[in-house]
Design a protein around this motif. Structure first.
Motif, PDB file in Angstrom:
ATOM      1  N   TYR A  35     -13.667 -28.651 -43.307  1.00 47.80           N
ATOM      2  CA  TYR A  35     -12.469 -28.949 -42.528  1.00 47.80           C
ATOM      3  C   TYR A  35     -11.280 -29.112 -43.461  1.00 47.80           C
ATOM      4  N   HIS A  42      -4.695 -33.942 -38.283  1.00 43.73           N
ATOM      5  CA  HIS A  42      -6.090 -34.219 -38.002  1.00 43.73           C
ATOM      6  C   HIS A  42      -6.951 -33.110 -38.605  1.00 43.73           C
ATOM      7  N   PHE A  88     -12.347 -31.366 -46.531  1.00 40.67           N
ATOM      8  CA  PHE A  88     -13.576 -32.137 -46.363  1.00 40.67           C
ATOM      9  C   PHE A  88     -14.752 -31.202 -46.100  1.00 40.67           C
ATOM     10  N   GLY A  98     -17.798 -35.692 -46.528  1.00 41.69           N
ATOM     11  CA  GLY A  98     -17.565 -35.995 -47.925  1.00 41.69           C
ATOM     12  C   GLY A  98     -16.251 -36.742 -48.058  1.00 41.69           C
ATOM     13  N   ARG A 102      -8.099 -33.955 -52.154  1.00 40.93           N
ATOM     14  CA  ARG A 102      -6.699 -33.807 -51.783  1.00 40.93           C
ATOM     15  C   ARG A 102      -6.033 -32.816 -52.731  1.00 40.93           C
TER      16      ARG A 102
ATOM     17  N   TYR B  35     -14.107 -41.317 -34.381  1.00 44.43           N
ATOM     18  CA  TYR B  35     -14.098 -41.577 -35.807  1.00 44.43           C
ATOM     19  C   TYR B  35     -13.000 -42.575 -36.136  1.00 44.43           C
ATOM     20  N   GLN B  37     -10.569 -43.432 -39.376  1.00 47.37           N
ATOM     21  CA  GLN B  37     -10.145 -42.921 -40.676  1.00 47.37           C
ATOM     22  C   GLN B  37      -9.073 -43.833 -41.251  1.00 47.37           C
ATOM     23  N   SER B  40      -6.343 -42.372 -46.945  1.00 41.77           N
ATOM     24  CA  SER B  40      -6.946 -41.703 -48.098  1.00 41.77           C
ATOM     25  C   SER B  40      -8.473 -41.747 -48.094  1.00 41.77           C
ATOM     26  N   GLN B  41      -9.065 -41.924 -46.924  1.00 32.81           N
ATOM     27  CA  GLN B  41     -10.516 -41.909 -46.822  1.00 32.81           C
ATOM     28  C   GLN B  41     -10.973 -40.827 -45.853  1.00 32.81           C
ATOM     29  N   ALA B  42     -12.240 -40.556 -45.894  1.00 30.89           N
ATOM     30  CA  ALA B  42     -12.816 -39.584 -44.977  1.00 30.89           C
ATOM     31  C   ALA B  42     -12.989 -40.201 -43.594  1.00 30.89           C
ATOM     32  N   PRO B  43     -12.994 -39.402 -42.562  1.00 37.20           N
ATOM     33  CA  PRO B  43     -13.326 -39.931 -41.231  1.00 37.20           C
ATOM     34  C   PRO B  43     -14.732 -40.507 -41.233  1.00 37.20           C
ATOM     35  N   LEU B  45     -17.759 -41.782 -38.741  1.00 38.13           N
ATOM     36  CA  LEU B  45     -18.232 -41.717 -37.362  1.00 38.13           C
ATOM     37  C   LEU B  45     -18.584 -43.107 -36.858  1.00 38.13           C
ATOM     38  N   LEU B  90      -9.752 -41.097 -34.522  1.00 35.89           N
ATOM     39  CA  LEU B  90      -9.814 -39.685 -34.154  1.00 35.89           C
ATOM     40  C   LEU B  90     -10.916 -39.464 -33.123  1.00 35.89           C
ATOM     41  N   GLN B 101     -16.421 -28.974 -34.417  1.00 33.30           N
ATOM     42  CA  GLN B 101     -15.781 -30.117 -33.781  1.00 33.30           C
ATOM     43  C   GLN B 101     -14.275 -29.843 -33.681  1.00 33.30           C
ATOM     44  N   PHE B 103     -10.808 -31.680 -33.102  1.00 32.61           N
ATOM     45  CA  PHE B 103     -10.241 -33.017 -33.199  1.00 32.61           C
ATOM     46  C   PHE B 103      -8.947 -33.130 -32.407  1.00 32.61           C
TER      47      PHE B 103
END
Lengths: 107, 112
Positions: A35, A42, A88, A98, A102, B35, B37, B40-43, B45, B90, B101, B103
């Motif tokens: 992604y 998003h 990601f 993951g 960036r 999700y 988020q 600066s982090q990943a989503p 779940l 999200l 998916q 979003f």
């Protein structure tokens, strides 16, 4: 659940340079998705890899799935400013992302 | 045309005051996901529905609940928001589990 490690965390390149992000798992992945999330946006689906050793291309983007299905990579050739964002990988069964890479591109 | 819609886009709530975020989809997908988020982090779940079957992630706090009254709508309820719950939330859908998916734009929650 499976943990997917992604490196590097950040990558800054000059426009025109190549870029690669890597995802690794200690266990075999059934399949993997990639992604892209633009700043303030998003996640948007790029691709899904299923087969061992699979390679798929989307214009300047090349996606690979390792032979052992434990790693995957996304390579961008000749980056452009429109490539800016966080990339990601995601393990599908547990939907674990993951940490993301960036990418920033200097014009 | 928007396929996954989230309302509101921004939500400000007070510490401890319940808040509900909503998600709707026009794709008629079976699976809906929530999700969290943080910057600066990943989503991450929180939970997902496969049709009406609710699946909670083991580490999702009890403070977070969800409802899916029909195929198109899914809600995230935060019963007593804490400062640490400030994040982007999200919503995503997929036709079946394991497929692409889609979003929504997300709801950014601020807790004062």
């Amino acid at each position: 659940g499976q943990q997917v490690m992604q490196i590097p965390q950040y990558q800054h390149v000059q426009e025109g340079e190549d870029f690669t992000t890597y995802c690794n798992s200690s266990t075999t992945l059934s399949n993997i998705q990639w992604y892209k999330q633009r700043p303030g946006g998003h996640p948007v689906f790029l691709i899904q890899l299923v087969k061992s050793g699979e390679v798929k291309k989307q214009k300047r983007l090349t996606f690979q799935f390792g032979e052992a299905k434990k790693n995957s990579s996304l390579h961008i050739t000749a980056t452009q400013t429109t490539d800016v964002g966080t990339y990601f990988c995601a393990e599908i069964n547990d939907m674990r992302f993951g940490a993301g890479t960036r990418l920033t591109v200097k014009p | 045309d928007a396929m996954v819609i989230q309302n509101p886009r921004y939500q400000v709530t007070q510490f401890g005051k319940p808040v509900t975020l909503s998600c709707s989809q026009t794709l008629n997908h079976n699976v809906m996901y929530w999700y969290q988020q943080k910057s600066s982090q990943a989503p991450k779940l929180l939970f997902h529905y496969y049709d009406k079957d609710f699946n909670n992630e083991a580490d999702t706090p009890d403070n977070f609940q969800s409802r899916r009254p029909n195929t198109s709508f899914c809600f995230l309820d935060i019963r007593s928001p804490g400062l640490g719950d400030a994040a982007m939330y999200l919503c995503a859908t997929s036709r079946v589990a394991g497929e692409t998916q889609y979003f929504g734009p997300g709801t950014r929650l601020l807790v004062l």
